[in-house]
Design an enzyme around this catalytic site. Structure first.
Site, PDB file in Angstrom:
ATOM      1  N   ASP A  52       1.947 -35.297 -15.063  1.00 47.41           N
ATOM      2  CA  ASP A  52       1.573 -34.329 -15.198  1.00 47.41           C
ATOM      3  C   ASP A  52       2.319 -33.345 -14.004  1.00 47.41           C
ATOM      4  O   ASP A  52       2.962 -32.441 -14.463  1.00 47.41           O
ATOM      5  CB  ASP A  52       0.334 -34.175 -15.283  1.00 47.41           C
ATOM      6  CG  ASP A  52      -0.176 -33.892 -16.099  1.00 47.41           C
ATOM      7  OD1 ASP A  52       0.090 -33.853 -17.329  1.00 47.41           O
ATOM      8  OD2 ASP A  52      -1.512 -34.808 -16.212  1.00 47.41           O
TER       9      ASP A  52
ATOM     10  N   HIS B 120      -4.384 -40.819  -9.594  1.00 45.96           N
ATOM     11  CA  HIS B 120      -4.869 -41.396 -10.487  1.00 45.96           C
ATOM     12  C   HIS B 120      -5.818 -42.535 -10.490  1.00 45.96           C
ATOM     13  O   HIS B 120      -6.096 -43.158  -9.945  1.00 45.96           O
ATOM     14  CB  HIS B 120      -3.465 -42.221 -11.585  1.00 45.96           C
ATOM     15  CG  HIS B 120      -3.263 -42.615 -12.445  1.00 45.96           C
ATOM     16  ND1 HIS B 120      -3.902 -43.230 -13.428  1.00 45.96           N
ATOM     17  CD2 HIS B 120      -3.339 -40.882 -14.093  1.00 45.96           C
ATOM     18  CE1 HIS B 120      -4.206 -42.822 -15.154  1.00 45.96           C
ATOM     19  NE2 HIS B 120      -3.448 -41.791 -15.293  1.00 45.96           N
TER      20      HIS B 120
HETATM   21  C1  LIG Z   1      -6.733 -37.731 -11.782  1.00 42.69           C
HETATM   22  C2  LIG Z   1      -8.092 -37.704 -10.728  1.00 42.69           C
HETATM   23  C3  LIG Z   1      -8.558 -36.631 -11.552  1.00 42.69           C
HETATM   24  C4  LIG Z   1      -8.371 -38.922 -10.918  1.00 42.69           C
HETATM   25  O1  LIG Z   1      -9.730 -38.824 -10.744  1.00 42.69           O
HETATM   26  P1  LIG Z   1     -10.575 -40.141  -9.434  1.00 42.69           P
HETATM   27  O2  LIG Z   1     -10.469 -41.678 -10.207  1.00 42.69           O
HETATM   28  O3  LIG Z   1     -12.107 -39.639  -9.911  1.00 42.69           O
HETATM   29  O4  LIG Z   1     -10.664 -40.114  -7.874  1.00 42.69           O
HETATM   30  P2  LIG Z   1     -10.979 -38.865  -7.380  1.00 42.69           P
HETATM   31  O5  LIG Z   1     -11.496 -37.331  -7.612  1.00 42.69           O
HETATM   32  O6  LIG Z   1     -12.851 -39.374  -6.588  1.00 42.69           O
HETATM   33  O7  LIG Z   1     -10.161 -38.991  -6.033  1.00 42.69           O
HETATM   34  C5  LIG Z   1     -10.522 -40.052  -4.968  1.00 42.69           C
HETATM   35  C6  LIG Z   1      -9.902 -39.271  -3.475  1.00 42.69           C
HETATM   36  O8  LIG Z   1      -8.727 -38.708  -3.337  1.00 42.69           O
HETATM   37  C7  LIG Z   1      -9.101 -37.392  -3.723  1.00 42.69           C
HETATM   38  N1  LIG Z   1      -7.620 -36.842  -4.449  1.00 42.69           N
HETATM   39  C8  LIG Z   1      -7.643 -37.511  -5.490  1.00 42.69           C
HETATM   40  N2  LIG Z   1      -6.777 -36.952  -6.558  1.00 42.69           N
HETATM   41  C9  LIG Z   1      -6.487 -35.649  -5.439  1.00 42.69           C
HETATM   42  C10 LIG Z   1      -5.257 -34.322  -5.365  1.00 42.69           C
HETATM   43  N3  LIG Z   1      -4.581 -34.487  -6.690  1.00 42.69           N
HETATM   44  N4  LIG Z   1      -5.437 -33.570  -4.169  1.00 42.69           N
HETATM   45  C11 LIG Z   1      -6.304 -34.714  -3.477  1.00 42.69           C
HETATM   46  N5  LIG Z   1      -7.602 -35.036  -2.980  1.00 42.69           N
HETATM   47  C12 LIG Z   1      -7.132 -36.213  -4.760  1.00 42.69           C
HETATM   48  C13 LIG Z   1     -10.443 -36.759  -3.569  1.00 42.69           C
HETATM   49  O9  LIG Z   1     -10.947 -35.697  -3.244  1.00 42.69           O
HETATM   50  C14 LIG Z   1     -11.315 -38.265  -3.146  1.00 42.69           C
HETATM   51  O10 LIG Z   1     -11.338 -37.788  -1.529  1.00 42.69           O
HETATM   52  P3  LIG Z   1     -12.344 -38.541  -1.473  1.00 42.69           P
HETATM   53  O11 LIG Z   1     -13.218 -39.932  -1.064  1.00 42.69           O
HETATM   54  O12 LIG Z   1     -11.972 -38.550   0.656  1.00 42.69           O
HETATM   55  O13 LIG Z   1     -14.048 -37.264  -1.624  1.00 42.69           O
HETATM   56  C15 LIG Z   1      -7.749 -37.676  -9.495  1.00 42.69           C
HETATM   57  O14 LIG Z   1      -6.726 -37.639  -8.780  1.00 42.69           O
HETATM   58  C16 LIG Z   1      -7.348 -35.902  -9.929  1.00 42.69           C
HETATM   59  O15 LIG Z   1      -8.164 -34.844 -10.097  1.00 42.69           O
HETATM   60  N6  LIG Z   1      -6.253 -35.345  -9.710  1.00 42.69           N
HETATM   61  C17 LIG Z   1      -5.997 -33.916  -9.465  1.00 42.69           C
HETATM   62  C18 LIG Z   1      -5.349 -33.711 -11.161  1.00 42.69           C
HETATM   63  C19 LIG Z   1      -4.561 -34.467 -12.038  1.00 42.69           C
HETATM   64  O16 LIG Z   1      -3.366 -34.337 -11.435  1.00 42.69           O
HETATM   65  N7  LIG Z   1      -4.864 -34.756 -13.420  1.00 42.69           N
HETATM   66  C20 LIG Z   1      -3.902 -35.824 -13.797  1.00 42.69           C
HETATM   67  C21 LIG Z   1      -4.387 -36.909 -14.518  1.00 42.69           C
HETATM   68  S1  LIG Z   1      -3.363 -37.865 -15.075  1.00 42.69           S
END
Ligand SMILES: CC(C)(COP(=O)(O)OP(=O)(O)OC[C@H]1O[C@@H](n2cnc3c(N)ncnc32)[C@H](O)[C@@H]1OP(=O)(O)O)[C@@H](O)C(=O)NCCC(=O)NCCS
Length: 371
Positions: A308, A257
């Site tokens: 989710d 998140h």
């Molecule tokens: C929610 C979300 C979009 C937040 O995104 P964000 O704040 O931009 O965080 P990032 O995508 O930059 O992630 C930071 C790090 O954690 C990792 N990470 C974050 N969520 C992850 C996940 N669900 N599975 C695996 N790795 C994850 C990323 O790969 C990244 O790693 P890195 O620094 O080695 O590249 C992200 O956690 C995600 O894509 N989750 C899955 C989708 C989801 O469940 N969305 C619903 C949100 S309520």
């Protein structure tokens, strides 16, 4: 001028609709822990739009008013029937249908506060009717008319399946609606606010928000979780599936998140509901697989489940088709979107940030025949 990727940590507006402070989520100051245990979805909508708890009479009259607007114009149903429903995602259908709804509202462009509140009420009342009509039409069935005697949660399940739901189903679904109602400046809410800050209309703001919610990094994650669980299939397959996903550097949907770093406070309610519902249906493997996925992802990556993750097995256990999970999120989040839209109109200024330019330096224009 330097930019922040994804606007992380940027405070873009003031708002009193909801807050996330120290990993506690409140709607207009009311803790979601209390609301989830005690409140109906109708009560939560009232709180989000009015900033206070309704008394008994206010709640009754508000719930009746909401139920009285649940019918949708026949033209919207006719349009649904004309769409290639077996080929398109329900979120794309919903985006179109809400836009169409605006075409049949004479007051769509009327911008006084009362007119906008009435539109919010109508959209909130009609969005479940649209989603359930879509679901039935694509199965070759006629839509079920809304039943004004039922609660918002019960009426949705009734219109979806054409039969009265069990109490446990209504309680679980109501809780899920309460938990998804609002969430500060999430991507779709920000989208809605940006749209209406141009003084565009409520239907445009809603259509924009639905488009933003559709993506798998936002609302689309709940459907993606169910896809993952279905692919895993059995509890003893979880470990190899997750290991393989880690190796391929794939994201595990339903985890992580932007704001919560110590866990999403909504997840525990959905986890409990998932346990209760899967025990009732006898399909406990969905809960068992989810628990195992959580153990592994938390241990290996330190990531915690978000709203989710357990919604997926909850909705599946309620017998809901997987591609309706995100539209259900939209039904609930409509309350928050419209609360933010009303708040934006009440104290509006165009939202227009800047971009840090990283393109080429000055270039000379060369006449077409000389290139
Ligand atoms: C929610 C979300 C979009 C937040 O995104 P964000 O704040 O931009 O965080 P990032 O995508 O930059 O992630 C930071 C790090 O954690 C990792 N990470 C974050 N969520 C992850 C996940 N669900 N599975 C695996 N790795 C994850 C990323 O790969 C990244 O790693 P890195 O620094 O080695 O590249 C992200 O956690 C995600 O894509 N989750 C899955 C989708 C989801 O469940 N969305 C619903 C949100 S309520």
């Amino acid at each position: 001028m330097t930019s922040t990727k994804g606007l992380e940590g940027i405070v873009a507006t003031t708002s009193s609709v909801s807050s996330i402070i120290d990993d506690v989520l409140t709607y207009q100051g009311y803790d979601i822990n209390d609301l989830t245990e005690h409140a109906s979805f109708e009560e939560v909508v009232y709180i989000l739009w009015n900033g206070k708890l309704p008394n008994e009479e206010e709640l009754k009259s508000f719930s009746n008013e909401l139920a009285s607007h649940a019918e949708v114009p026949q033209q919207v149903i006719d349009q649904l029937k004309s769409l290639p429903l077996d080929k398109v995602h329900p979120m794309a259908v919903l985006r179109t249908a809400i836009s169409t709804l605006g075409l049949f509202d004479e007051d769509a462009d009327k911008m006084d506060e009362q007119a906008n509140r009435t539109k919010a009420l109508k959209i909130q009342a009609q969005i479940p009717t649209i989603v359930t009509a879509f679901s039935r039409i694509r199965q070759g069935q006629e839509p079920v008319a809304p039943n004004k005697e039922l609660s918002f949660a019960a009426n949705f399940l009734y219109m979806l399946k054409g039969e009265l739901p069990e109490d446990l189903e209504v309680t679980a679904f109501n809780k899920a609606l309460v938990l998804h109602a609002d969430h500060e400046l999430n991507a779709s809410t920000f989208t809605a606010r940006v749209c209406v800050a141009t003084l565009s209309d409520v239907y445009s703001g809603m259509t924009a928000a639905i488009g933003a919610l559709k993506g798998p990094l936002h609302g689309g994650a709940n459907e993606a979780v169910m896809k993952m669980l279905s692919e895993i299939g059995e509890v003893d397959q979880v470990e190899s599936y997750i290991k393989n996903a880690f190796e391929k550097k794939e994201k595990i949907m339903g985890f992580g998140h932007r704001v919560y770093k110590n866990g999403d406070p909504r997840a525990k309610f959905l986890r409990d509901m998932s346990k209760q519902l899967t025990d009732t249906t006898g399909e406990t493997k969905w809960y068992d697989m989810s628990i195992r996925v959580e153990e592994l992802v938390t241990k290996e990556k330190g990531l915690l489940p978000n709203v989710d993750f357990y919604s997926a097995s909850v909705y599946h256990s309620l017998g809901i088709e997987h591609d309706l999970f995100t539209p259900i999120f939209a039904i609930s989040r409509t309350s928050g979107w419209t609360a933010h839209i009303l708040e934006q109109y009440a104290n509006n200024r165009l939202i227009r940030p800047r971009a840090e330019y990283v393109g080429p330096g000055k270039q000379n224009y060369v006449a077409l025949e000389q290139r």
